[in-house]
Scaffold this motif. Structure first.
Motif, PDB file in Angstrom:
ATOM      1  N   LEU A   1      -6.489  52.009  28.191  1.00  0.00           N
ATOM      2  CA  LEU A   1      -7.904  51.702  28.351  1.00  0.00           C
ATOM      3  C   LEU A   1      -8.810  52.878  28.004  1.00  0.00           C
ATOM      4  O   LEU A   1     -10.038  52.749  28.055  1.00  0.00           O
ATOM      5  CB  LEU A   1      -8.194  51.251  29.786  1.00  0.00           C
ATOM      6  CG  LEU A   1      -8.087  49.743  30.044  1.00  0.00           C
ATOM      7  CD1 LEU A   1      -6.683  49.232  29.779  1.00  0.00           C
ATOM      8  CD2 LEU A   1      -8.535  49.382  31.447  1.00  0.00           C
TER       9      LEU A   1
ATOM     10  N   GLU B   1     -12.567  52.252  26.840  1.00  0.00           N
ATOM     11  CA  GLU B   1     -12.732  51.942  25.419  1.00  0.00           C
ATOM     12  C   GLU B   1     -12.341  50.483  25.215  1.00  0.00           C
ATOM     13  O   GLU B   1     -11.166  50.133  25.223  1.00  0.00           O
ATOM     14  CB  GLU B   1     -11.868  52.870  24.573  1.00  0.00           C
ATOM     15  CG  GLU B   1     -12.254  54.336  24.712  1.00  0.00           C
ATOM     16  CD  GLU B   1     -11.321  55.257  23.935  1.00  0.00           C
ATOM     17  OE1 GLU B   1     -10.428  54.724  23.227  1.00  0.00           O
ATOM     18  OE2 GLU B   1     -11.463  56.478  24.040  1.00  0.00           O
ATOM     19  N   THR B   2     -13.333  49.620  25.060  1.00  0.00           N
ATOM     20  CA  THR B   2     -13.087  48.177  25.054  1.00  0.00           C
ATOM     21  C   THR B   2     -12.670  47.638  23.696  1.00  0.00           C
ATOM     22  O   THR B   2     -12.152  46.520  23.616  1.00  0.00           O
ATOM     23  CB  THR B   2     -14.353  47.437  25.507  1.00  0.00           C
ATOM     24  OG1 THR B   2     -15.437  47.773  24.625  1.00  0.00           O
ATOM     25  CG2 THR B   2     -14.731  47.845  26.922  1.00  0.00           C
ATOM     26  N   ASP B   3     -12.879  48.402  22.634  1.00  0.00           N
ATOM     27  CA  ASP B   3     -12.555  47.863  21.309  1.00  0.00           C
ATOM     28  C   ASP B   3     -11.037  47.825  21.101  1.00  0.00           C
ATOM     29  O   ASP B   3     -10.300  48.703  21.555  1.00  0.00           O
ATOM     30  CB  ASP B   3     -13.214  48.709  20.214  1.00  0.00           C
ATOM     31  CG  ASP B   3     -12.743  50.149  20.248  1.00  0.00           C
ATOM     32  OD1 ASP B   3     -12.756  50.727  21.360  1.00  0.00           O
ATOM     33  OD2 ASP B   3     -12.368  50.679  19.184  1.00  0.00           O
TER      34      ASP B   3
ATOM     35  N   ARG C   1      -3.396  47.448  23.484  1.00  0.00           N
ATOM     36  CA  ARG C   1      -4.264  48.099  22.501  1.00  0.00           C
ATOM     37  C   ARG C   1      -3.579  48.035  21.147  1.00  0.00           C
ATOM     38  O   ARG C   1      -2.435  48.457  20.993  1.00  0.00           O
ATOM     39  CB  ARG C   1      -4.554  49.544  22.888  1.00  0.00           C
ATOM     40  CG  ARG C   1      -5.393  50.299  21.839  1.00  0.00           C
ATOM     41  CD  ARG C   1      -5.837  51.655  22.319  1.00  0.00           C
ATOM     42  NE  ARG C   1      -6.789  51.546  23.417  1.00  0.00           N
ATOM     43  CZ  ARG C   1      -8.089  51.296  23.251  1.00  0.00           C
ATOM     44  NH1 ARG C   1      -8.587  51.117  22.032  1.00  0.00           N
ATOM     45  NH2 ARG C   1      -8.875  51.234  24.302  1.00  0.00           N
TER      46      ARG C   1
ATOM     47  N   LEU D   1     -10.925  42.470  25.722  1.00  0.00           N
ATOM     48  CA  LEU D   1     -11.585  43.182  26.817  1.00  0.00           C
ATOM     49  C   LEU D   1     -13.092  43.261  26.584  1.00  0.00           C
ATOM     50  O   LEU D   1     -13.874  43.142  27.537  1.00  0.00           O
ATOM     51  CB  LEU D   1     -10.992  44.586  26.956  1.00  0.00           C
ATOM     52  CG  LEU D   1     -11.472  45.391  28.171  1.00  0.00           C
ATOM     53  CD1 LEU D   1     -11.167  44.665  29.463  1.00  0.00           C
ATOM     54  CD2 LEU D   1     -10.835  46.781  28.169  1.00  0.00           C
ATOM     55  N   GLN D   2     -13.502  43.442  25.340  1.00  0.00           N
ATOM     56  CA  GLN D   2     -14.933  43.495  25.055  1.00  0.00           C
ATOM     57  C   GLN D   2     -15.607  42.181  25.431  1.00  0.00           C
ATOM     58  O   GLN D   2     -16.736  42.168  25.935  1.00  0.00           O
ATOM     59  CB  GLN D   2     -15.173  43.802  23.574  1.00  0.00           C
ATOM     60  CG  GLN D   2     -16.643  43.914  23.185  1.00  0.00           C
ATOM     61  CD  GLN D   2     -17.359  45.002  23.954  1.00  0.00           C
ATOM     62  OE1 GLN D   2     -16.948  46.149  23.962  1.00  0.00           O
ATOM     63  NE2 GLN D   2     -18.465  44.659  24.622  1.00  0.00           N
TER      64      GLN D   2
ATOM     65  N   ARG E   1     -14.784  40.297  27.856  1.00  0.00           N
ATOM     66  CA  ARG E   1     -14.948  40.266  29.305  1.00  0.00           C
ATOM     67  C   ARG E   1     -16.235  40.979  29.721  1.00  0.00           C
ATOM     68  O   ARG E   1     -16.962  40.515  30.610  1.00  0.00           O
ATOM     69  CB  ARG E   1     -13.741  40.938  29.973  1.00  0.00           C
ATOM     70  CG  ARG E   1     -12.438  40.188  29.803  1.00  0.00           C
ATOM     71  CD  ARG E   1     -12.366  39.008  30.752  1.00  0.00           C
ATOM     72  NE  ARG E   1     -12.294  39.431  32.129  1.00  0.00           N
ATOM     73  CZ  ARG E   1     -11.153  39.727  32.763  1.00  0.00           C
ATOM     74  NH1 ARG E   1      -9.995  39.642  32.110  1.00  0.00           N
ATOM     75  NH2 ARG E   1     -11.166  40.079  34.027  1.00  0.00           N
ATOM     76  N   PHE E   2     -16.516  42.115  29.088  1.00  0.00           N
ATOM     77  CA  PHE E   2     -17.759  42.819  29.416  1.00  0.00           C
ATOM     78  C   PHE E   2     -18.976  42.044  28.912  1.00  0.00           C
ATOM     79  O   PHE E   2     -20.020  42.033  29.558  1.00  0.00           O
ATOM     80  CB  PHE E   2     -17.740  44.226  28.830  1.00  0.00           C
ATOM     81  CG  PHE E   2     -16.986  45.217  29.665  1.00  0.00           C
ATOM     82  CD1 PHE E   2     -17.615  45.934  30.662  1.00  0.00           C
ATOM     83  CD2 PHE E   2     -15.626  45.410  29.474  1.00  0.00           C
ATOM     84  CE1 PHE E   2     -16.922  46.834  31.443  1.00  0.00           C
ATOM     85  CE2 PHE E   2     -14.908  46.308  30.255  1.00  0.00           C
ATOM     86  CZ  PHE E   2     -15.561  47.025  31.245  1.00  0.00           C
TER      87      PHE E   2
END
Length: 878
Positions: free
Chosen positions: A616, A528-530, A708, A739-740, A742-743
């Motif tokens: 995560l 979960e990137t958000d 988070r 993190l989002q 990074r993707f």
């Protein structure tokens, strides 16, 4: 009869034939007679070689006069053709501007993309003898996947002592140092290099000196070389050499400053300073973090080097099976290593702009042919009074040349003007600042000239062919001088069909890339990137030499973060997705004894802290995670993901089994849980088998911290950085991002290519619209009398509109299958760049075909509507 004339007189008469016809008709006989008299006089004089001298003098004079006349005639004729072409183009300024604009846009696009291609793929790197430089990478021979560096310090030492094809090797690894200043500490990205690093590349500091062998010895006084940018940030003191700055709480002597703009394209493209690489344990074969580079000997090729390095890696695998059994090596030229992964995208862009240029040329040729039809009576009259076909072709080619020259000049100017925007075309995998110096040079100009010549040929031959196929007598007696012949009609239709086919190929390729990007962005990555922020830091100093102290520091950071009200949870890991794990580790399974050497199970290895899976959002499918820990000092345990469980325990009995990782320690570990699969890299998207070790049992100096948040807290990164600075002010904090993001960065190469392709595809679609409109408009104009008769006999306006649209559909019916065949061939070439959809995705092909059909119908309807509204009585009078 000339048979009785002397040979030299006959040769002179033949040479006179080189003179211009008008001059020859007026003075040819007098010149021949005068030479014959002079020849007889010279022969009677009986002087040695008199006739030969006369012949040579007169012949050279005739040849010189002939060359002068030819040059004068060519210059005068060409100048007249250019002036005539300018008058013709000025008569109808609107079509001329449209054609010049289309050529300019296509040339500008080609010059801009080629400028980047030349800079990235063709231009040599700015080092001494760059063609002799190589990069060496470690390779997992089982999976074929590259590792992060080459290997360990021990492997580097073995390569140095064993290689005979490389004259010299050097190594480097990336890290950071914390610069202590009055306002606090700041992390400076640092490249730790072997002392011969700059010598191997032929680079010298702009100020001071490079490193010497003594700087890399254990116990040596700390020294550093600053980048020009960091030196300027620190005040740009000209006496900085020999000064002392505090890095990582140690006084460091500044011995050099690198030249302005120095950047390195492999493994060190954002470094702010350089420090000597000090290796404490040359026997270490586990920590593989080195980038290794070599300089080939003058008498060897890259293929020879590859063979030798692979053989050395194989020997090391046999000698050290616990650590090197599946560790191979890959050797590339330094240039190939620098641009790896970028050549495919740039080649795709170059092909796209090539399609745009070809479509633009076909469009201009169609417009030229359309305009030439109106000049058919002029051409017929010129041919009737004696103008040869070659003369007509020359005039038409000159007109195309003038158009292409104006368009190319404007396009090259646009390419120069858009130079600051070329950075957006550089693939995200490359260092933008290093390759952004792609200025217009002689190679770009030569490329533009070559493209201009090709444009002249394509745009000039079509109207010449169309006009010269006309019947001159038929044209002169025609009551409708601008009538179009069947040959011209077929040629113009063929050009339009070619445009549609090419544009369909380009649109289909772009559509596949767009759909692929959408599939990547919607793909479940397993986390979960958000609302997850990440940052990286590392411990320094004697206080944190022991694994217990390292674990205690990160545990304290995570614990204090989780006390903040805006933090839902926090954790640590050696690497966060979408980064691949640091290494692939072979292991044996306790319940599956008797596995032969080389046939062990293999999985990527990650070291994670408590709360990792909760933070995560990775589900624990069976068993427990590390959250109930601490596991420090307790039973050695491990987690495996679902991919590993299904691959190596097909019976579903992974939980509770024992594995032994063959990493030199070979300690048994019990599987206490199975977790969800995470895509360790967004591209390619397939998850890999992974093993997770608890950080408490395998502490590291440098870790990534994930946080988070409870809600949308934009300052969470600053909160984490400030907390670390409060605990240890000298510890660097870097790589702070979400993190989002990074993707998104992992998908950036595909996204960047898609964006540029979309621009070129839209441009191609616009050109096709103009081309189809020109064809149908000319056809409607030619059939104006026919439409008038139809209307007078009772035909409805919709019938006239239908005739125009049907002609556009006829062109589409020919262009569609040809374009689909080309698109299918392109889809095979793009198969390695397409994810989540099949290369022959029917949705993409149908959507593109439907969209192009709509464009053709719209372009055909405009002249049809104009004909529908025209007064039939006017058409009948014309």
């Amino acid at each position: 009869m000339s048979g009785g004339r002397p040979l030299m007189v006959r040769l002179h008469a033949a040479t006179v034939g080189l003179l211009s016809p008008r001059f020859r008709r007026r003075y040819g006989e007098q010149i021949g007679a005068a030479f014959a008299d002079l020849y007889e006089e010279a022969a009677r004089s009986r002087r040695p070689l008199a006739t030969q001298r006369l012949f040579a003098r007169e012949i050279l004079g005739v040849i010189a006069e002939s060359a002068t006349g030819m040059r004068r005639g060519l210059t005068q004729g060409l100048g007249g053709d250019i002036r005539f072409a300018m008058r013709v183009l000025r008569k109808r300024p609107a079509p001329t501007l449209v054609m010049v604009g289309m050529i300019a846009v296509a040339i500008a696009a080609n010059a801009t993309v080629f400028r980047v291609v030349h800079r990235v793929l063709l231009q040599p790197l700015p080092f001494h003898q760059p063609d002799r430089l190589t990069a060496l990478w470690s390779l997992d021979t089982e999976s074929g996947r590259d590792a992060i560096g080459l290997s360990t310090a021990a492997d580097f030492r073995d390569l140095q002592s064993s290689s005979t094809t490389l004259a010299e090797l050097t190594a480097a690894y990336n890290g950071s140092r914390s610069l202590t200043a009055q306002e606090g500490s700041e992390a400076q990205m640092t490249q730790f290099i072997a002392t011969n690093y700059f010598d191997l590349f032929g680079i010298a500091p702009a100020m001071g000196r490079g490193f010497v062998a003594e700087d890399g010895e254990l116990g040596a006084s700390p020294v550093a070389i600053l980048s020009h940018e960091l030196w300027q940030q620190l005040g740009g003191d000209p006496d900085v050499i020999g000064s002392v700055l505090e890095f990582d709480q140690r006084d460091t002597v500044i011995v050099g400053v690198m030249p302005a703009g120095y950047r390195y394209p492999v493994g060190g493209n954002s470094q702010r300073m350089w420090a000597p690489m000090v290796i404490e344990d040359w026997d270490d074969r586990e920590q593989g973090r080195l980038f290794v580079f070599g300089r080939m000997r003058d008498d060897v090729s890259i293929e020879t080097v590859r063979a030798e390095i692979s053989a050395i890696a194989e020997v090391l695998g046999d000698r050290y099976p616990d650590t090197n059994r599946d560790r191979g090596a890959r050797t590339d030229s330094l240039h190939d290593a620098a641009v790896q992964g970028a050549s495919t995208g740039l080649s795709l862009l170059m092909a796209a702009v090539g399609f745009v240029l070809l479509i633009a040329c076909l469009n201009v040729a169609n417009l030229q042919l359309s305009r030439a039809i109106g000049r058919a009576d002029e051409v017929a009259l010129r041919m009737a009074i004696g103008a040869g076909r070659n003369r007509i072709v020359r005039q038409l080619l000159v007109e195309s040349c003038v158009l292409a020259a104006m368009g190319s000049s404007l396009g090259l100017f646009v390419a120069v003007w858009t130079e600051p925007f070329t950075a957006h075309l550089i693939p995200p995998t490359l260092d933008t600042e290093f390759y952004a110096t792609a200025s217009v040079n002689s190679s770009i100009i030569l490329f533009t000239v070559a493209v201009t010549v090709a444009t002249v040929i394509v745009t000039g031959c079509a109207p010449a062919y169309g006009l010269l196929r006309r019947s001159v007598p038929g044209q002169l007696v025609s009551t409708k001088r601008t009538s179009e012949t069947a040959h011209s009609r077929r040629l113009r239709g063929g050009l339009a069909i070619a445009e549609i086919s090419l544009s369909l190929v380009l649109l289909a390729g772009t559509g596949l890339m767009v759909r692929s990007l959408a599939a990547l962005q919607q793909m479940d990555v397993g986390v979960e990137t958000d609302r997850v922020a990440i940052l990286r830091t590392g411990v320094r100093g004697a206080r944190y030499e022991t694994p217990e102290a390292q674990a205690a520091f990160f545990s304290r950071v995570v614990g204090e973060l989780e006390t903040r009200p805006e933090v839902a949870s926090a954790t640590t890991a050696d690497r966060m997705p979408p980064q691949s794990a640091f290494r692939v580790t072979p292991f044996t399974i306790g319940s599956q004894p008797g596995v032969s050497a080389g046939s062990e199970a293999r999985a990527s290895l990650r070291v994670v802290g408590p709360g990792y899976f909760r933070t995560l959002g990775i589900p624990v499918v069976e068993g427990v995670s590390f959250d109930p820990g601490p596991w420090a000092g307790g039973e050695p345990v491990v987690l495996v993901n679902q991919v590993a469980a299904e691959m190596y325990w097909p019976g579903g009995d992974a939980l509770g089994d024992e594995i032994v990782m063959l990493d030199g320690r070979n300690e048994p570990r019990r599987v206490i849980g199975i977790v969800g699969a995470v895509r360790s890299s967004a591209i390619p998207p397939d998850p890999e088998p992974e093993i997770y070790l608890p950080f408490d049992q395998r502490p590291l100096r440098t870790m990534t911290i994930a946080i988070r948040t409870q809600g949308s807290v934009p300052t969470i990164l600053e909160t984490g950085g400030a907390l670390i600075s409060d605990i240890e002010p000298t510890f660097p904090v870097y790589n702070m991002t979400m993190l989002q993001a990074r993707f998104d960065d992992a998908n950036a190469p595909v996204a960047a290519t898609v964006q540029v392709l979309a621009v070129f595809a839209s441009l191609a679609l616009l050109l096709v619209t103009v081309g189809v409109y020109a064809v149908i408009s000319q056809s409607v104009a030619e059939r104006g009398r026919e439409f008038g008769i139809r209307r007078a006999l009772g035909a409805r306006g919709a019938d006239v509109l239908g005739l125009a649209v049907r002609e556009g559909l006829r062109i589409m019916a020919w262009g569609l299958p040809l374009g689909l065949l080309g698109a299918l061939a392109l889809s095979r070439a793009l198969a390695g760049l397409i994810y989540g959809i099949p290369p022959t995705d029917p949705v993409t092909f149908l959507s593109v075909a439907a969209g192009l059909l709509g464009v053709v119908v719209a372009a055909s309807s405009i002249p049809g509507l104009r004909a529908m509204r025209a007064d039939p009585t006017v058409a009948l009078r014309d």
